[in-house]
Design a protein around this motif. Structure first.
Motif, mmCIF file in Angstrom:
data_model
loop_
_atom_site.group_PDB
_atom_site.id
_atom_site.type_symbol
_atom_site.label_atom_id
_atom_site.label_comp_id
_atom_site.label_asym_id
_atom_site.label_seq_id
_atom_site.Cartn_x
_atom_site.Cartn_y
_atom_site.Cartn_z
ATOM 1 N N ILE A 129 0.833 -1.204 0.000
ATOM 2 C CA ILE A 129 0.000 0.000 0.000
ATOM 3 C C ILE A 129 0.869 1.255 0.000
ATOM 4 O O ILE A 129 0.674 2.180 -0.791
ATOM 5 C CB ILE A 129 -0.933 0.003 1.223
ATOM 6 N N LEU A 130 1.851 1.284 0.877
ATOM 7 C CA LEU A 130 2.662 2.482 1.033
ATOM 8 C C LEU A 130 3.636 2.675 -0.126
ATOM 9 O O LEU A 130 3.952 3.808 -0.489
ATOM 10 C CB LEU A 130 3.421 2.423 2.351
ATOM 11 N N SER A 131 4.098 1.596 -0.724
ATOM 12 C CA SER A 131 5.142 1.693 -1.742
ATOM 13 C C SER A 131 4.651 2.341 -3.031
ATOM 14 O O SER A 131 5.468 2.753 -3.858
ATOM 15 C CB SER A 131 5.706 0.312 -2.046
ATOM 16 N N THR A 132 3.347 2.459 -3.221
ATOM 17 C CA THR A 132 2.833 3.097 -4.434
ATOM 18 C C THR A 132 2.721 4.609 -4.306
ATOM 19 O O THR A 132 2.333 5.277 -5.258
ATOM 20 C CB THR A 132 1.446 2.529 -4.787
ATOM 21 N N MET A 133 3.049 5.141 -3.145
ATOM 22 C CA MET A 133 2.830 6.558 -2.900
ATOM 23 C C MET A 133 4.101 7.368 -3.133
ATOM 24 O O MET A 133 5.213 6.932 -2.810
ATOM 25 C CB MET A 133 2.317 6.768 -1.478
ATOM 26 N N ILE A 134 3.918 8.528 -3.721
ATOM 27 C CA ILE A 134 5.048 9.412 -4.017
ATOM 28 C C ILE A 134 5.734 9.819 -2.711
ATOM 29 O O ILE A 134 5.098 10.215 -1.746
ATOM 30 C CB ILE A 134 4.561 10.663 -4.771
ATOM 31 N N GLY A 135 7.047 9.716 -2.699
ATOM 32 C CA GLY A 135 7.810 10.106 -1.523
ATOM 33 C C GLY A 135 8.039 8.994 -0.533
ATOM 34 O O GLY A 135 8.715 9.183 0.477
ATOM 35 N N TYR A 136 7.487 7.805 -0.827
ATOM 36 C CA TYR A 136 7.599 6.691 0.103
ATOM 37 C C TYR A 136 9.060 6.347 0.397
ATOM 38 O O TYR A 136 9.453 6.126 1.556
ATOM 39 C CB TYR A 136 6.869 5.478 -0.476
ATOM 40 N N GLU A 137 9.891 6.298 -0.649
ATOM 41 C CA GLU A 137 11.280 5.885 -0.457
ATOM 42 C C GLU A 137 12.024 6.828 0.480
ATOM 43 O O GLU A 137 12.805 6.397 1.336
ATOM 44 C CB GLU A 137 11.998 5.804 -1.804
ATOM 45 N N ALA A 138 11.790 8.134 0.329
ATOM 46 C CA ALA A 138 12.489 9.108 1.170
ATOM 47 C C ALA A 138 12.083 8.976 2.631
ATOM 48 O O ALA A 138 12.917 9.055 3.534
ATOM 49 C CB ALA A 138 12.206 10.526 0.680
ATOM 50 N N VAL A 139 10.777 8.765 2.858
ATOM 51 C CA VAL A 139 10.312 8.627 4.233
ATOM 52 C C VAL A 139 10.869 7.357 4.859
ATOM 53 O O VAL A 139 11.329 7.353 6.007
ATOM 54 C CB VAL A 139 8.773 8.646 4.282
ATOM 55 N N MET A 140 10.843 6.261 4.113
ATOM 56 C CA MET A 140 11.378 5.009 4.642
ATOM 57 C C MET A 140 12.873 5.126 4.931
ATOM 58 O O MET A 140 13.363 4.657 5.958
ATOM 59 C CB MET A 140 11.118 3.870 3.664
ATOM 60 N N ALA A 141 13.588 5.788 4.013
ATOM 61 C CA ALA A 141 15.024 5.971 4.230
ATOM 62 C C ALA A 141 15.277 6.828 5.466
ATOM 63 O O ALA A 141 16.217 6.564 6.243
ATOM 64 C CB ALA A 141 15.662 6.619 3.000
#
Length: 797
Positions: free
Chosen positions: A77-89
């Motif tokens: 669910i979260l991985s399809t959202m813009i900016g997800y990678e930056a927040v996870m990092a």
């Protein structure tokens, strides 16, 4: 913004929170949910952590770490959202490195370019920290997160500017810092609720960090990180009152907000007229630049402001070019109630720094005012060029023209003399008695008068004969004297919110009142930078003269000169006024530093080296690079005077856009005797720069916050931007006990500052690292980077 979409998805997936959230008929989430988050926790992280099942323990400003657990479906669910990678990092970096408030010990500033000194050039690491004239340590860094119970997840925002401190209680030093944020005009930070959730604000924040007092006092003599002494952190603004005295409420879209508008964003009707609209917030505080923390009765028993406050201000703005607007006001933050009050009495021309000076009376207050006076040109349509709202100038001329010299008004930016505001305590705008619970009136900030410094330009026997302020300082020397008068301008705040064409900022294009031909003051003119027709250099930072018998301040300029401005015979003049506003004050100005070569006055102490054989005795802005170095001060911004038993020292920060590293310096003891002797300036540190080796290599503090544009790292200027003498808060007596108590007036703090020698002082400084927008800063919307610093001088005395 994308990061808020992630937070929203996380929130909606949280069954525990769902019962607390109401959804409107149009599917919009009720903004009251913001007020349900305990302690104003940063929504962009806290909600995300909740859905991820974050577990944390011991949240008393210490953190043993947290675990992120989520199943495959949540990840999808979260991985399809813009900016997800930056927040996870960012979360992974917090998990691995901590990055809690005060934990960052690496410094953005340095003693010399690392390529010259051989210091490490590594992301997240300090460069050369062998500072020549005193030690520097970080006490907070942009992007760090709170691990305190009440505010877990709240972030330090950037870029830090105005800074101050006071005793929250007898065991706690509270450091207050405002961020110079520009909201939608540049980079948006996360927003926060005010007035019990009635509205949200973005842009500039004012935040606090609480430190254990005993540990704070010994901090500079230890190797411990500041996180070991953090006992609290939060937002300082909980309530906002507008120019009309109304609590600020929700913005009515792009239409008029008839009640509760934030007039720094609107015209007088409450219609939003800024160049750009916030993505999330109702309103934003635009460019809270410098500030000054004033403790009550700091000049003596009953003398000075009645309440302790943080005097701040909105500085400049890009308004829509076809709209009217009110302008930008000063603000007073009540430190006890955490209420921010808009001040109309200083005009609405935008300000850099306003400071209280000694009124020598229990019935009056005096504020020295400094700033742009109308920096409302739009700089986004044509890069590098300000386009001013000419239609507002036309309206000014139609309503009030022509000027006293028969000419039309021109745009008023930087057409302004040195200024003071004299207010009478306990009065409403019309001069009638105010209720005792009226905060602004109680402190003399509703009924008063602005006085400008005027000089005799026609007397060929004395300075500054036929020379405006900037021209005079081109050849001025230490000790040069200018006599003048403090003359009241005609405009006075009456409590009615009006558009900028009606503002008092325009009046310095006229002759001062009562100086007409044939009068005793016939030759007097407002001593502005370049005269009535065009603006020159900005009156930037000022600082009060802390000595008990002076009503005075030191004023700096972006042209690189500064001097001591006196208001003479104040006690006698106010006593004779007997509860009214005086007709005039006598005044004097003494030069400390002209806009002249200072290279021989700067002591580098073996540091300050740049690449290619260059050093910090010169300024290296774009013109300096082209011309082989600039020999004067350039764009003095941060400026604060510290007292050591009657001797004054100035901490000086430049904001020049230096390509090699912006300078911070501290002066020798100030004196303005006409004896041919100049001041000495001791190099403290430098920071940033397009061509600085660490910046080119992408060094960020903390790690990962420098941005890469695909070709190289984004480098640029940093800026030291303010300082504050915290010494009086932690001075001990011979028995080792702290002298000052939290219940003491500001006079005690001033006394203890005075008794602390310059090399024993603990000086707070703010450092802006505006090029840092990535990593945890970008992921969690903390605007841009910066550090709160503590500096302990070590200079010859």
């Amino acid at each position: 913004m994308a990061r808020y979409n992630i937070a929203l998805a996380a929130l909606l997936a949280s069954k525990a929170f769902a019962a607390e959230v109401s959804i409107n008929s149009d599917g919009a989430m009720d903004r009251s949910l913001f007020s349900k988050i305990p302690g104003l926790v940063d929504a962009a992280t806290r909600r995300f952590l909740e859905v991820l099942g974050v577990e944390s323990s011991g949240l008393v400003c210490s953190d043993s770490g947290f675990n992120i657990t989520m199943d495959d479906n949540a990840m999808k669910i979260l991985s399809t959202m813009i900016g997800y990678e930056a927040v996870m990092a960012g979360l992974q970096q917090y998990q691995a490195e901590g990055i809690t408030v005060g934990s960052t010990t690496a410094l953005a500033c340095e003693a010399a370019d690392a390529a010259v000194s051989g210091a490490p050039i590594e992301d997240g690491k300090s460069g050369d920290v062998d500072f020549p004239h005193g030690n520097i340590k970080a006490i907070a860094t942009g992007g760090e997160r709170s691990v305190c119970d009440a505010t877990y997840g709240l972030k330090i925002t950037g870029t830090p500017d105005g800074i101050g401190a006071y005793l929250a209680d007898d065991k706690t030093v509270r450091v207050v810092v405002q961020s110079e944020g520009y909201g939608p005009l540049k980079v948006e930070s996360y927003d926060w609720p005010v007035n019990d959730g009635a509205a949200t604000f973005g842009g500039s924040h004012i935040q606090f960090v609480d430190y254990d007092r005993s540990l704070f006092a010994s901090f500079m003599s230890t190797d411990m990180p500041a996180s070991d002494m953090v006992v609290g952190m939060g937002e300082m603004i909980e309530k906002v009152i507008n120019l009309k005295g109304e609590p600020v409420g929700k913005r009515n879209g792009e239409s008029e907000t008839a009640i509760g508008a934030h007039y720094g964003n609107t015209d007088a009707s409450g219609k939003y007229t800024m160049w750009k609209m916030p993505k999330e917030a109702d309103w934003f505080l635009q460019s809270l630049c410098s500030a000054h923390l004033e403790q009550s009765h700091q000049w003596g028993e009953g003398i000075g402001l009645e309440d302790s406050m943080f005097i701040t201000n909105e500085e400049w703005a890009n308004f829509a070019l076809d709209q009217e607007f009110v302008g930008q006001s000063a603000h007073a933050l009540d430190l006890d109630s955490k209420t921010l009050y808009a001040i109309g009495a200083f005009t609405n021309g935008g300000f850099e720094k306003n400071v209280e000076i000694n009124p020598q009376s229990k019935d009056y207050i005096i504020i020295a005012i400094s700033g742009y006076n109308g920096a409302f040109g739009n700089d986004e349509l044509i890069p590098g060029e300000d386009i001013y709202p000419d239609h507002v100038t036309v309206m000014r001329n139609e309503l009030y023209g022509p000027r006293t010299d028969g000419q039309n008004y021109t745009w008023p930016q930087n057409i302004v003399p040195y200024r003071i505001y004299v207010g009478i305590k306990g009065k409403l705008e019309d001069g009638s008695d105010a209720p005792t619970d009226d905060f602004l009136a109680r402190n003399g900030l509703k009924y008063g008068q602005i006085y400008g410094f005027a000089v005799n330009m026609a007397d060929n026997t004395t300075a500054p004969y036929e020379q405006w302020r900037d021209a005079f300082h081109k050849t001025a020397s230490n000790g040069d004297k200018v006599e003048g008068k403090w003359i009241p301008q005609e405009w006075r705040w009456d409590g009615e919110v009006k558009n900028f064409q009606h503002d008092g900022s325009w009046e310095y294009q006229n002759k001062p009142p009562n100086t007409d031909a044939g009068s005793a003051l016939e030759g007097y003119e407002w001593w502005t930078s370049k005269g009535p027709d065009e603006g020159g250099c900005k009156t930037e930072h000022n600082s009060p003269d802390p000595r008990p018998d002076n009503t005075a301040f030191v004023q700096a300029s972006t042209c690189g000169y500064f001097g001591h401005v006196y208001v003479k015979n104040v006690a006698e003049t106010l006593a004779a006024a007997d509860g009214t506003l005086p007709a005039m004050f006598d005044g004097e100005y003494y030069v400390y530093q002209g806009e002249v070569d200072i290279t021989q006055q700067i002591m580098l102490g073996g540091k300050g080296q740049h690449t290619e054989g260059r050093n910090a005795t010169m300024n290296w802005d774009k013109d300096g690079i082209k011309d082989g170095g600039k020999v004067t001060f350039e764009d003095i911004d941060g400026f604060e005077v510290m007292e050591d038993n009657g001797k004054l020292y100035a901490v000086i920060h430049e904001d020049s856009g230096s390509k090699l590293g912006e300078r911070a310096l501290i002066s020798s003891a100030l004196e303005h005797e006409a004896d041919g002797r100049d001041l000495t300036y001791y190099f403290i540190a430098m920071s940033g720069g397009d061509d600085n080796s660490r910046m080119v290599a992408g060094v960020g503090i903390p790690k990962g916050v420098a941005c890469h544009d695909g070709e190289g790292y984004v480098s640029g200027a940093h800026e030291f931007s303010g300082s504050f003498d915290a010494s009086g808060l932690i001075r001990r007596d011979e028995s080792g006990n702290f002298v000052m108590q939290a219940s003491d007036s500001g006079f005690v703090k001033r006394q203890q500052d005075r008794l602390t020698s310059i090399n024993d002082k603990n000086i707070l400084m703010s450092l802006q690292t505006g090029i840092y927008e990535c990593g945890v800063i970008g992921a969690f919307a903390t605007d841009r980077g910066g550090q709160w610093l503590m500096y302990k001088p070590e200079i010859p005395v």
